[in-house]
Scaffold this active site. Sequence first.
Site, PDB file in Angstrom:
ATOM      1  N   ASN A 183       1.057  -1.221   0.120  1.00 30.12           N
ATOM      2  CA  ASN A 183      -0.340  -0.286  -0.449  1.00 30.12           C
ATOM      3  C   ASN A 183       0.702   1.121   0.212  1.00 30.12           C
ATOM      4  OD1 ASN A 183      -2.267   1.502   0.125  1.00 30.12           O
ATOM      5  ND2 ASN A 183      -1.880   1.795   2.025  1.00 30.12           N
ATOM      6  N   HIS A 200       1.254   4.931   1.548  1.00 31.50           N
ATOM      7  CA  HIS A 200       0.299   5.983   2.528  1.00 31.50           C
ATOM      8  C   HIS A 200       0.712   7.205   2.448  1.00 31.50           C
ATOM      9  CE1 HIS A 200      -1.668   6.509   6.509  1.00 31.50           C
ATOM     10  NE2 HIS A 200      -0.660   7.561   7.007  1.00 31.50           N
ATOM     11  N   SER A 219       4.961   6.605   1.573  1.00 34.13           N
ATOM     12  CA  SER A 219       5.730   5.575   2.776  1.00 34.13           C
ATOM     13  C   SER A 219       4.976   4.329   1.710  1.00 34.13           C
ATOM     14  CB  SER A 219       5.261   4.709   3.574  1.00 34.13           C
ATOM     15  OG  SER A 219       6.303   6.406   4.463  1.00 34.13           O
ATOM     16  N   ASP A 266      -1.044   0.388   8.917  1.00 36.05           N
ATOM     17  CA  ASP A 266      -0.120   1.174   8.149  1.00 36.05           C
ATOM     18  C   ASP A 266       0.640   1.199   8.980  1.00 36.05           C
ATOM     19  OD1 ASP A 266      -2.321   2.775   6.479  1.00 36.05           O
ATOM     20  OD2 ASP A 266      -3.109   3.413   7.937  1.00 36.05           O
TER      21      ASP A 266
END
Length: 302
Positions: A105, A107, A134, A143
């Site tokens: 992912n 972020h 990130s 996260d």
Amino acid sequence: MSNSKRVAILISGRGSNMMALVEQARGYEVVLVASDKPDAPGLGWARARGLATFALSPGGIGKARYEAQLDAALREAEVGTIALAGYMRLISDDFVARWRGRIVNIHPSLLPLYKGLDTHARAIAAGDAHAGCSVHVVTEELDGGAVLGQSRVAILPGDDTETLAARVLTAEHALYPRILSEYVMTPLDRIRDTALKLPETEERPSHGQPTFFVGENQFAQVRDDHHGDGRHVVCVRTSDQDEQAMLLEAAPDIYSRPAYLASSGWVGMTLSGDVDWPLVEDRIARSWELAAPARLLEAGGR
């Protein structure tokens, strides 16, 4: 076993990071774009480019059935890696477990700072000098997975959440494709990608090892436990034995003396552990220069 280079991108909206991942794909293939919102604008962009899509709303069927159908679509497409790109739905722990280590992912903060939402407002309110983005591995913790790469963006005087978000998004578009490439590519993939971009190069096996040539001259060879030495290295040329000796003394954790090539001034660079890839890529390019015919160098080949 699924191929990690076959990537599905999950979106919920316009999918600008999805577009960047598609347009800058290197070492991976986007085989599916999926969304929890059938009217997500990014789906139309993907379809216009001939990409397979999956769209299903969880409304009315519940999260478990939705994720089961998404999982089936991913497996039917033989997906190996999932990239979340503006996917605004929390993924269940069960889904993460089924795809453990294969979901990434992006972020919009410098993790571990500012997990969750409102990242830009929180960075500005804290008086931070930098915000950023990130790319991280997705785990059950929000996260909280291992960070694979980051990009820092200065917070300027007068910035508000919109101006900062726009600059961070530009940084995301550059960071995400690069980190995804690195995540799915093996060391040999990365060396092959670097070597074959150089002029008039080709790959041919030599003594059973992947070897890269410019003309008839070798300039790089990947060895994995060559003759049982237990090392995974890429062998490259140095300018002479003095440079070879200097490198071996200065960084013995990186450089080694490769069997059969050391007498010609070659070094082996380790491909195990935390590899300094910019250094490896630079040494491959320098090795190519040492092996290339003069006409290529005179023509500005590199």
